[in-house]
Design an enzyme around this catalytic site. Structure first.
Site, PDB file in Angstrom:
ATOM      1  N   ARG A 296      11.231  -2.937 -11.181  1.00  0.00           N
ATOM      2  CA  ARG A 296      10.491  -3.301 -10.087  1.00  0.00           C
ATOM      3  C   ARG A 296      10.437  -4.994  -9.929  1.00  0.00           C
ATOM      4  O   ARG A 296      10.465  -5.426  -8.861  1.00  0.00           O
ATOM      5  CB  ARG A 296       8.923  -2.656 -10.179  1.00  0.00           C
TER       6      ARG A 296
ATOM      7  N   LYS B  90       5.657  -7.162  -5.575  1.00  0.00           N
ATOM      8  CA  LYS B  90       4.624  -7.603  -6.400  1.00  0.00           C
ATOM      9  C   LYS B  90       4.825  -9.164  -6.896  1.00  0.00           C
ATOM     10  O   LYS B  90       5.335  -9.589  -7.568  1.00  0.00           O
ATOM     11  CB  LYS B  90       4.569  -7.063  -7.818  1.00  0.00           C
TER      12      LYS B  90
ATOM     13  N   GLU C  55      -4.711   1.421  -1.151  1.00  0.00           N
ATOM     14  CA  GLU C  55      -5.032   1.310  -2.675  1.00  0.00           C
ATOM     15  C   GLU C  55      -6.147   0.221  -2.926  1.00  0.00           C
ATOM     16  O   GLU C  55      -6.838   0.132  -2.234  1.00  0.00           O
ATOM     17  CB  GLU C  55      -3.612   0.617  -3.186  1.00  0.00           C
TER      18      GLU C  55
HETATM   19  N1  PMP Z   1      -1.460  -1.816  -6.858  1.00  0.00           N
HETATM   20  C1  PMP Z   1      -1.759  -3.148  -6.986  1.00  0.00           C
HETATM   21  C2  PMP Z   1      -2.099  -4.077  -5.837  1.00  0.00           C
HETATM   22  C3  PMP Z   1      -1.641  -3.688  -8.309  1.00  0.00           C
HETATM   23  O1  PMP Z   1      -1.835  -5.104  -8.566  1.00  0.00           O
HETATM   24  C4  PMP Z   1      -1.111  -2.633  -9.202  1.00  0.00           C
HETATM   25  C5  PMP Z   1      -1.358  -3.297 -10.745  1.00  0.00           C
HETATM   26  N2  PMP Z   1       0.204  -3.654 -10.998  1.00  0.00           N
HETATM   27  C6  PMP Z   1      -1.020  -1.448  -8.873  1.00  0.00           C
HETATM   28  C7  PMP Z   1      -1.165  -0.797  -7.592  1.00  0.00           C
HETATM   29  C8  PMP Z   1      -0.823  -0.445 -10.075  1.00  0.00           C
HETATM   30  O2  PMP Z   1       0.681  -0.534 -10.488  1.00  0.00           O
HETATM   31  P1  PMP Z   1       1.121  -0.324 -11.896  1.00  0.00           P
HETATM   32  O3  PMP Z   1       0.621   1.182 -12.284  1.00  0.00           O
HETATM   33  O4  PMP Z   1       2.640  -0.240 -11.921  1.00  0.00           O
HETATM   34  O5  PMP Z   1       0.304  -1.038 -12.779  1.00  0.00           O
END
Ligand code: PMP
Length: 289
Positions: free
Chosen positions: A51, A150, A183
């Protein structure tokens, strides 16, 4: 005191400095990851590195080392800090440039790896449940700054967090500019209704790695599951709501915008998923030592 990897060297935390001309600092021009290590193993390391490189590719940032080298550097940073349970923060900035925006002026990307001893993000709220609030600020539009990247630009998330703090919430829930549930400020969202689990498709949110793990568990347990657009109505009428993330893990939401979720306690499906998730994080991963 911990050692941090920065610009090709391991240095003590307080000596780890970046230039004020680094575009990561000036413009949020860069990408990052959040990874966990449990019991001496790094959880889903390859997925996080994939990612990271995908985020970098989307912003035309060429990471100057291979994925294998990056993974090894992460393991090495953990070893240097003697860590077994940790939160790992790899960052790649655009590097030093001039005061203009143009990334072509930046000489080379800067790689930083921070590792920290880590406990649970939400403390006793895993048993009690979190209060969540929907926020007025919308999640970044998919055709402006795709939430799938990200990137170091987390101001949208921070605005959501500020609003949640003001409204007395533990976590912010974003809608997108069409009014669909997107989210949380740092996690993905799921709802449970009549024994079925739902989550929004990944277009308007980060492709959470914990989200993927949770979907694998749901499928393994044979719980009916569907990815679909969800709105405020689905949120307010849900039997259970939970959020998922590397830092948050699986966290139940028991109040949404002042309304009790289900009977106001973490729901049965959420609790089953938390249990299964714990088993997986404790038994899988890339060994550090
Ligand atoms: N959404 C956002 C905006 C985030 O910052 C995160 C944390 N990385 C997630 C969702 C969850 O992603 P992950 O399960 O890969 O940590």
């Amino acid at each position: 005191m911990g050692l941090v990897y920065i610009d090709g060297k391991f240095v003590p935390e307080e000596e780890a400095k970046i230039s004020i001309f680094d575009h990561g600092f000036l413009y949020g021009d860069g990408v990052f990851e959040g990874i966990r290590a449990y019991n001496g193993r790094v959880f889903r390391l390859k997925e996080h590195i994939d990612r990271l490189y995908d985020s970098a590719k989307v912003i035309c940032l060429e990471i100057p080392i291979s994925k294998e080298e990056f993974m090894e550097l992460i393991l090495e940073t953990l070893r240097k800090n003697n860590l077994k349970n940790a939160y790992i923060r790899p960052i790649v900035t655009r590097g030093i440039g001039d005061l203009g925006l143009d990334p072509r002026k930046c000489s080379k990307p800067n790689i930083i790896i921070i590792t920290k001893e880590w406990d649970r993000l939400y403390g006793d709220l895993y048993e009690k449940g979190l209060k969540a609030v929907t926020v007025a600020i919308r999640r970044n539009a998919i055709d402006a700054l795709p939430p799938n990247i990200k990137s170091l630009n987390y101001l949208n998330n921070i605005l959501g967090k500020i609003e949640a703090n003001e409204k007395g919430g533990d976590e912010a829930i974003f809608l997108d500019s069409n009014g669909y549930i997107s989210e949380g400020s740092g996690d993905n969202i799921f709802i449970v209704k009549n024994g079925r689990v739902y989550t929004p498709p990944i277009l308007n949110n980060l492709r959470g790695i914990t989200r993927e793990v949770v979907i694998e568990i749901i499928e393994k347990l044979g719980i009916p599951f569907k990815e679909m657009n969800l709105g405020i109505y689905d949120l307010y009428s849900a039997d259970e709501i939970f959020v998922t993330g590397t830092a948050a893990e699986i966290a139940p939401i028991t109040v949404i915008d002042g309304r009790k979720v289900g009977d106001g306690k973490p729901g049965e499906i959420t609790r089953r998923l938390i249990e299964e998730f714990k088993k997986i994080t404790e038994s899988e991963g890339t060994p550090i030592y």
